[in-house]
Design a protein around this motif. Structure first.
Motif, mmCIF file in Angstrom:
data_model
loop_
_atom_site.group_PDB
_atom_site.id
_atom_site.type_symbol
_atom_site.label_atom_id
_atom_site.label_comp_id
_atom_site.label_asym_id
_atom_site.label_seq_id
_atom_site.Cartn_x
_atom_site.Cartn_y
_atom_site.Cartn_z
ATOM 1 N N ILE A 180 -5.107 -3.147 2.103
ATOM 2 C CA ILE A 180 -5.119 -3.186 0.647
ATOM 3 C C ILE A 180 -6.367 -2.515 0.084
ATOM 4 N N ASP A 181 -7.423 -2.407 0.904
ATOM 5 C CA ASP A 181 -8.655 -1.753 0.468
ATOM 6 C C ASP A 181 -8.430 -0.282 0.150
ATOM 7 N N LEU A 182 -7.376 0.299 0.706
ATOM 8 C CA LEU A 182 -7.083 1.703 0.436
ATOM 9 C C LEU A 182 -6.869 1.952 -1.057
ATOM 10 N N GLN A 183 -6.309 0.983 -1.744
ATOM 11 C CA GLN A 183 -6.006 1.157 -3.158
ATOM 12 C C GLN A 183 -7.273 1.377 -3.997
ATOM 13 N N SER A 184 -8.370 0.808 -3.560
ATOM 14 C CA SER A 184 -9.599 0.929 -4.342
ATOM 15 C C SER A 184 -10.449 2.122 -3.943
ATOM 16 N N ILE A 185 -10.183 2.723 -2.793
ATOM 17 C CA ILE A 185 -11.035 3.832 -2.323
ATOM 18 C C ILE A 185 -10.321 5.177 -2.283
ATOM 19 N N TRP A 193 9.249 5.182 2.204
ATOM 20 C CA TRP A 193 7.990 5.781 1.767
ATOM 21 C C TRP A 193 7.477 6.885 2.697
ATOM 22 N N VAL A 194 7.801 6.785 3.972
ATOM 23 C CA VAL A 194 7.253 7.714 4.968
ATOM 24 C C VAL A 194 8.054 9.017 4.998
ATOM 25 N N VAL A 226 0.829 -1.201 0.000
ATOM 26 C CA VAL A 226 0.000 0.000 0.000
ATOM 27 C C VAL A 226 0.867 1.257 0.000
ATOM 28 N N PHE A 227 1.928 1.257 0.789
ATOM 29 C CA PHE A 227 2.828 2.414 0.806
ATOM 30 C C PHE A 227 3.424 2.653 -0.582
ATOM 31 N N ARG A 228 3.845 1.577 -1.220
ATOM 32 C CA ARG A 228 4.429 1.694 -2.557
ATOM 33 C C ARG A 228 3.392 2.270 -3.541
ATOM 34 N N TYR A 229 2.184 1.777 -3.441
ATOM 35 C CA TYR A 229 1.105 2.247 -4.317
ATOM 36 C C TYR A 229 0.823 3.733 -4.094
#
Length: 219
Positions: free
Chosen positions: A208-213, A133-134, A99-102
């Motif tokens: 991983i849901d963050l990627q879709s929302i 990433w941070v 998720v961080f990479r995305y």
């Protein structure tokens, strides 16, 4: 326009329960050896207040102890937490790095705002190489009020954040988002409480849901 995602650490990025019990038991074993505790380690009581700044934790768990004794306990607990992280006993939640990479690939800035102590947070960030990433990690130690909303406000002000979200598992994270005009994303993970999550704008069961929302959060 600066878009940012501000993450809580314990119970959101880091599976604190994997080192929590062993570290807390180290503390109370030491207290028992010093004849300053004579019952079991209050792990269940601590789980109920996980996410509260540590000074307040010790007030709850050690109400009969002096401030000086609590300070010593606090220092020893931090030592044990750090040692247990460095020995590989902890773990990130699934998909943190993905998720961080995305997020970075999609031009989001990533920050951490936690009620954890600075050395503890830096140990996690370093051990798991999250600094790739941070942008910056913020500890409640930096805020005199020990208020998560004030900590998030410091990030918003420092980096000129105009839109974004706070991702966390407890009410303090949800309130920090709302108090700073950001979207609140509740994580339905180990220590989350249903009545607290009900106040979030969005609830996720996996990071991983963050990627879709993420792209519709600010619409």
């Amino acid at each position: 326009m600066t878009q940012a995602i501000i993450f809580d650490m314990d119970g959101t990025l880091f599976q604190t329960d994997k080192i929590l019990e062993v570290s807390l038991d180290d503390v109370f074993s030491r207290l028992r050896s010093l004849n300053k505790w004579n019952t079991d380690t209050p792990i269940d009581q601590y789980r109920k207040i996980l996410g509260v700044p540590l000074p307040k934790v010790w007030e709850k768990l050690l109400p009969q102890h002096s401030d000086e004794e609590r300070a010593k306990v606090d220092a020893y607990f931090l030592e044990r937490l750090i040692e247990n992280i460095r020995s590989g006993k902890g773990a990130l939640y699934p998909n943190v790095k993905e998720v961080f990479r995305y997020l970075k690939e999609n031009n989001y800035s990533i920050y951490i705002a936690s009620n954890g102590l600075t050395d503890y947070l830096n140990t996690i960030v370093s051990y798991y190489h999250l600094d790739r990433w941070v942008t910056e990690t913020f500890s409640i130690q930096q805020i005199q009020s020990l208020n998560k909303s004030d900590l998030v406000h410091r990030i918003v002000k420092k980096y000129g954040i105009t839109t974004g979200a706070v991702v966390g598992d407890r009410l303090s994270d949800i309130n920090a988002a709302k108090d700073n005009g950001l979207v609140s994303i509740g994580c339905n993970f180990d220590f989350a409480l249903e009545d607290e999550l009900s106040q979030a704008d969005v609830v996720i069961d996996d990071l991983i849901d963050l990627q879709s929302i993420i792209h519709v959060l600010n619409e």
